[in-house]
Design an enzyme around this catalytic site. Structure first.
Site, PDB file in Angstrom:
ATOM      1  N   ARG A  65      16.124 -13.941  77.919  1.00 54.30           N
ATOM      2  CA  ARG A  65      16.260 -13.181  76.670  1.00 54.30           C
ATOM      3  C   ARG A  65      15.500 -11.880  76.844  1.00 54.30           C
ATOM      4  O   ARG A  65      14.835 -11.649  77.826  1.00 54.30           O
ATOM      5  CB  ARG A  65      15.771 -13.975  75.447  1.00 54.30           C
ATOM      6  CG  ARG A  65      14.583 -14.930  75.609  1.00 54.30           C
ATOM      7  CD  ARG A  65      13.273 -14.310  75.949  1.00 54.30           C
ATOM      8  NE  ARG A  65      12.958 -13.205  75.062  1.00 54.30           N
ATOM      9  CZ  ARG A  65      12.034 -12.286  75.342  1.00 54.30           C
ATOM     10  NH1 ARG A  65      11.387 -12.322  76.469  1.00 54.30           N
ATOM     11  NH2 ARG A  65      11.779 -11.331  74.498  1.00 54.30           N
ATOM     12  N   GLY A  66      15.724 -11.001  75.874  1.00 49.88           N
ATOM     13  CA  GLY A  66      15.184  -9.646  76.009  1.00 49.88           C
ATOM     14  C   GLY A  66      16.306  -8.738  76.461  1.00 49.88           C
ATOM     15  O   GLY A  66      16.981  -9.047  77.447  1.00 49.88           O
ATOM     16  N   ARG A 106      25.761 -13.105  72.859  1.00 47.77           N
ATOM     17  CA  ARG A 106      24.865 -12.627  71.795  1.00 47.77           C
ATOM     18  C   ARG A 106      25.304 -11.212  71.424  1.00 47.77           C
ATOM     19  O   ARG A 106      25.711 -10.435  72.296  1.00 47.77           O
ATOM     20  CB  ARG A 106      23.388 -12.617  72.250  1.00 47.77           C
ATOM     21  CG  ARG A 106      22.824 -14.000  72.530  1.00 47.77           C
ATOM     22  CD  ARG A 106      21.328 -13.932  72.857  1.00 47.77           C
ATOM     23  NE  ARG A 106      20.521 -13.711  71.650  1.00 47.77           N
ATOM     24  CZ  ARG A 106      19.222 -13.406  71.676  1.00 47.77           C
ATOM     25  NH1 ARG A 106      18.610 -13.235  72.842  1.00 47.77           N
ATOM     26  NH2 ARG A 106      18.558 -13.245  70.546  1.00 47.77           N
ATOM     27  N   ASP A 135      16.335  -3.737  70.887  1.00 48.80           N
ATOM     28  CA  ASP A 135      17.554  -4.349  71.414  1.00 48.80           C
ATOM     29  C   ASP A 135      18.752  -3.429  71.319  1.00 48.80           C
ATOM     30  O   ASP A 135      19.728  -3.593  72.060  1.00 48.80           O
ATOM     31  CB  ASP A 135      17.828  -5.650  70.667  1.00 48.80           C
ATOM     32  CG  ASP A 135      16.751  -6.681  70.966  1.00 48.80           C
ATOM     33  OD1 ASP A 135      15.685  -6.636  70.320  1.00 48.80           O
ATOM     34  OD2 ASP A 135      16.964  -7.500  71.883  1.00 48.80           O
TER      35      ASP A 135
HETATM   36  C1  LIG Z   1      12.623  -5.365  76.002  1.00 50.34           C
HETATM   37  S1  LIG Z   1      13.729  -5.960  74.862  1.00 50.34           S
HETATM   38  C2  LIG Z   1      12.822  -7.206  74.105  1.00 50.34           C
HETATM   39  C3  LIG Z   1      13.365  -7.563  72.770  1.00 50.34           C
HETATM   40  O1  LIG Z   1      14.301  -8.650  72.841  1.00 50.34           O
HETATM   41  C4  LIG Z   1      13.814  -9.669  71.968  1.00 50.34           C
HETATM   42  O2  LIG Z   1      14.811 -10.407  71.339  1.00 50.34           O
HETATM   43  P1  LIG Z   1      15.209 -11.843  71.969  1.00 50.34           P
HETATM   44  O3  LIG Z   1      13.941 -12.515  72.399  1.00 50.34           O
HETATM   45  O4  LIG Z   1      15.905 -12.547  70.827  1.00 50.34           O
HETATM   46  O5  LIG Z   1      16.152 -11.547  73.110  1.00 50.34           O
HETATM   47  C5  LIG Z   1      12.992  -8.917  70.947  1.00 50.34           C
HETATM   48  O6  LIG Z   1      13.776  -8.235  70.027  1.00 50.34           O
HETATM   49  C6  LIG Z   1      12.264  -7.998  71.878  1.00 50.34           C
HETATM   50  O7  LIG Z   1      11.612  -6.920  71.275  1.00 50.34           O
END
Ligand SMILES: CSC[C@H]1O[C@H](OP(=O)(O)O)[C@H](O)[C@@H]1O
Length: 382
Positions: A77-78, A120, A268
């Site tokens: 994720r990220g 997603r 994001d």
């Molecule tokens: C460097 S982008 C990180 C960003 O992504 C995360 O969302 P998720 O864990 O649901 O993929 C979150 O918004 C972070 O700031």
């Protein structure tokens, strides 16, 4: 999907939790997402982030569906990390028909990309990376006859390598925004685990630390999936950086107590006017920062900008399974049948953002003209 390397129960913060091989920046290196092998027989390896911080487990994905599942369930994720995983997922899809026929490879890649696009909706890096892989497949018609699959794997490697470079550039551009002794609040995880490695928001902190500027980080635990508690606190502690974990509802209090001098978060998807989508709760932190006169920075690579959107109103916001809220701690914490709202992101208006740190420099003031000036030519995203 197979378990590859198990750091064992309670791996947690122990040395063995992060593989050997320092990344040269004083941290115990790990590779969030990596490709093992060649185009034909290789596989996508990733840390299963749903098991951190107590277990360090890497999983291998050998088919598109397991990549889709890994993105959907947040094993990976990220925004940038999702983009890198999707790029390698496209390679896995491209070879899935077992032929070297370019037309069949291109068709298989497009099919894989179409499926991965449904995993997603919010992080634009997913779509940016898949667009780029499809463009690479089409452009290969005109390049020397390198086997198409090798060409595609090289493109996916380039996406990963560029992300690593962008993260370090973000760190260099942003570290000057932090002063020794600052309290820095961050939300969710925008560290090495959210990118190919090194991170975006945390890159500022890592770079400042490497420059000898010690800061103290307040990490919002970030309900409901606790990326702050499970991932950011883990990354910072692994690098020996002072971190205090707080519940999301404590951010106002630490600001009021004068413990926070800067806020820095990831993103994001950022619209052309600077409105930025990030983990749910970020908008509230931005409002609190404004109320306390604290600068609020977003750190993101150019691949997170969606200049096809005039403002943040067009950013799709993922809604996730209500059980992440009602059963997120391994037991039911709400009555059966209660209504639940679980948006995974919110959008912070540009007016609340002091600056956006990109690999090409600082966007300040945050507006369309400055974004275009810093990023250069716009890019569309699907
Ligand atoms: C460097 S982008 C990180 C960003 O992504 C995360 O969302 P998720 O864990 O649901 O993929 C979150 O918004 C972070 O700031």
């Amino acid at each position: 999907m197979t378990t590859v390397r198990d750091g064992g129960p309670g791996a947690g913060l122990r040395e063995e939790a992060a593989p050997a091989g320092a990344d040269g920046e004083g941290g115990r290196a790990f590779r969030t997402v990596q490709w093992i092998g060649d185009a034909l027989g290789g596989r996508l390896r990733m840390i299963d982030q749903t098991l951190l911080p107590t277990r360090f487990i890497e999983i291998d994905c050998n088919d598109v569906e397991s990549v889709w599942q890994a993105i959907k369930t947040l094993s990976v994720r990220g925004a940038p990390a999702i983009g890198v995983a999707a790029a390698y997922g496209a390679v896995i899809g491209a070879r899935s028909r077992g032929t070297s026929d370019p037309a069949t490879i291109r068709e298989a890649l497009r099919e894989a990309a179409a499926h991965l696009r449904t995993s997603r909706p919010t992080a634009v890096n997913l779509f940016w990376a898949l667009d780029r892989m499809e463009a690479a497949a089409d452009s290969a018609r005109r390049v020397a006859e390198v086997p198409l699959l090798d060409h595609l794997l090289a493109e996916a490697h380039a996406i990963a390598d560029e992300d690593r470079a962008m993260c370090r550039a973000i760190g260099r551009h942003g570290a000057d925004l932090l002063a020794a002794g600052d309290g820095v609040l961050t939300h969710c995880n925008a560290g090495g685990l959210a990118t190919a490695d090194y991170g975006t928001a945390l890159a500022l902190i890592f770079t400042a630390h490497e420059q000898g500027k010690a800061v103290h980080v307040f990490a919002d635990e970030t309900r409901p999936l606790l990326q702050g508690a499970r991932l950011t606190a883990w990354e910072l502690a692994n690098r020996g950086i002072d971190v205090t974990l707080i519940c999301d509802n404590m951010a106002a209090q630490v600001m009021k107590e004068g413990k926070v001098q800067v806020v820095v978060v990831g993103a994001d998807r950022i619209a052309a006017n600077g409105d930025a989508a990030n983990k749910i709760g970020t908008y509230g932190v931005a409002v609190l920062a404004k109320a306390h006169g604290i600068p609020f920075y977003v750190a993101a690579p150019s691949s997170t900008f969606d200049l096809s959107l005039a403002d943040g109103s067009g950013i799709p916001i993922e809604e996730r399974d209500p059980r992440e809220i009602t059963e997120g701690f391994g037991r039911r914490t709400a009555p059966e049948g209660v209504g639940v709202y679980n948006p995974a992101f919110d959008v912070t208006p540009a007016a609340l953002i002091t600056g956006i740190v990109t690999e090409r420099g600082l966007v300040r003031p945050v507006d369309a003209a400055t974004i275009r000036a810093v990023l250069g030519t716009p890019q569309a995203a699907s």
